[in-house]
Design a protein around this motif. Structure first.
Motif, PDB file in Angstrom:
ATOM      1  N   TYR A 148       0.807  -1.222   0.000  1.00  0.00           N
ATOM      2  CA  TYR A 148       0.000   0.000   0.000  1.00  0.00           C
ATOM      3  C   TYR A 148       0.844   1.277   0.000  1.00  0.00           C
ATOM      4  N   GLU A 185      -3.422  -4.587   6.794  1.00  0.00           N
ATOM      5  CA  GLU A 185      -3.655  -3.642   5.708  1.00  0.00           C
ATOM      6  C   GLU A 185      -4.325  -2.378   6.242  1.00  0.00           C
ATOM      7  N   ALA A 189      -7.032   4.935   2.715  1.00  0.00           N
ATOM      8  CA  ALA A 189      -5.867   5.155   1.860  1.00  0.00           C
ATOM      9  C   ALA A 189      -4.769   5.908   2.598  1.00  0.00           C
TER      10      ALA A 189
END
Length: 397
Positions: A148, A185, A189
């Motif tokens: 990410y 995760e 964002a």
């Protein structure tokens, strides 16, 4: 063992020494004595009564190199346990209680994050760490962070998108804990909205340890506390510290009983007591040195832990690890670049470069059991200090 220069701290760097803290009067500190008298009276009320804000507390406040207030109140250990049936603490006989002193150590909880942040910025100053470098460049095995594109800046500014915590305390061993962290995760964002997370400092710890090949406790000791003479600051255990919680389920995440000198945070405990987000113990006096060092541009006496430009980077918006201008615990000190942090166990500090003031308020508010946070006393104390500055300034001093 690394040299001070290798670990971040420096001594005898050829610059003029920065004045060390010394006790003095409010007038010598450039503060209004009447406002500080109010501050002291209000502070002592915090530990009064059958249901006090905290069992005990220590307060240190000053301006420039002068400590104008140093007070202790209440008890470092007041309760033997928490009684679920009555919803109150089981008080020890007075002869068995431990009084609070100005030198009592506290479990700092999330104030630990400030030291992890300084250790990271020391590596930025050395040029060994890039603030916009991807975590995956240092930790390729942390696959989620790598995928990410989480950066060091995201970790330091709490914009990684990672959730607040993981149940590492429920993992059977270190391998399982590491696997859980590696695979975590982000839920939003990276680079977006602010989202406070212990996981940011845990990842940053892994980055620093992989980069320097030294554990975090050594980095903090050799790069910060030893050069500054903060001899009462370090990762636990710390047997004489103020007691925290009768830690039991369902209100806690582990069944450990009444804690004193062992880290309160369950994840830090599961990680062996040394963690990027929690685990340090310290005194109000040592934290005053830490505040003074940053207010003086990274120097204290003949020691320098950061250069002025990097202190400015640390404390400039949005703040690297430090919270900036937060009235909910900084009161009227907020608004002109005040920086600080709070800790779950009842700890807090604020430093205000615009007025050259600092306030350290340590309390064991989770003794004998955690409850909803009440930051009103922290904000009120900071407001009193702000008024003490204005009172003198208003008189033309």
């Amino acid at each position: 063992m690394p040299s001070l220069a290798e670990s971040g701290g420096r001594e005898g760097s050829g610059q003029l020494s920065a004045p060390r803290l010394r006790p003095g009067t409010p007038e010598r500190a450039g503060l209004d004595p009447d406002e500080l008298a109010h501050l002291v009276r209000e502070f002592h009320r915090l530990t009064d009564g059958d249901r006090p804000w905290a069992a005990g507390a220590v307060l240190v406040a000053g301006r420039g190199p002068v400590i104008a207030v140093e007070e202790a109140a209440g008890w470092a250990v007041r309760y033997a346990a928490y009684d679920e049936a009555t919803g109150t603490g089981v008080q020890l006989p007075r002869r068995d209680r431990v009084p609070m002193t100005a030198h009592t150590a506290f479990d700092l909880a999330s104030l630990t994050k400030l030291f992890t942040s300084v250790a990271a910025v020391q590596q930025l100053e050395r040029g060994t760490l890039g603030i916009d470098a991807r975590v995956g460049a240092y930790l390729p095995d942390f696959t989620a962070a790598a995928e990410y594109g989480i950066t060091v800046r995201h970790l330091l500014t709490h914009t990684s998108g990672l959730r607040p915590e993981l149940p590492l305390y429920d993992c059977p061993d270190d391998r399982a804990r590491r696997a859980l962290l590696r695979a975590e995760e982000p839920v939003t964002a990276p680079g977006g909205a602010y989202g406070y997370s212990d996981l940011n400092m845990l990842l940053l710890q892994h980055v620093l340890e992989r980069l320097t090949r030294r554990p975090l406790d050594v980095l903090v000791r050799d790069g910060i506390t030893r050069p500054l003479g903060m001899t009462a600051t370090g990762f636990g255990p710390c047997p004489d510290a103020a007691a925290t919680e009768d830690q039991r389920r369902p209100w806690a995440k582990a069944d450990r009983g009444m804690l004193r000198g062992e880290v309160h945070d369950e994840n830090a405990w599961a990680l062996g007591g040394v963690a990027g987000h929690a685990g340090l113990f310290s005194t109000a006096g040592d934290l005053a040195v830490f505040c003074r060092t940053l207010l003086a541009g990274g120097s204290y006496g003949t020691a320098r832990i950061l250069g002025p430009d990097y202190v400015e980077l640390l404390l400039s918006p949005p703040g690297l690890g430090f919270a900036l201008d937060q009235p909910w615990f900084m009161g009227d000190l907020a608004g002109h670049g005040a920086a600080g942090h709070t800790g779950f166990t009842g700890t807090s500090l604020v430093l205000d470069p615009s007025t050259d003031t600092f306030l350290v308020l340590l309390a064991n508010t989770v003794h004998p059991r955690r409850g909803p946070a009440d930051n009103g006393p922290r904000a009120a104390a900071a407001t009193r200090l702000a008024r003490a500055v204005r009172g003198v300034s208003g008189a033309g001093a």
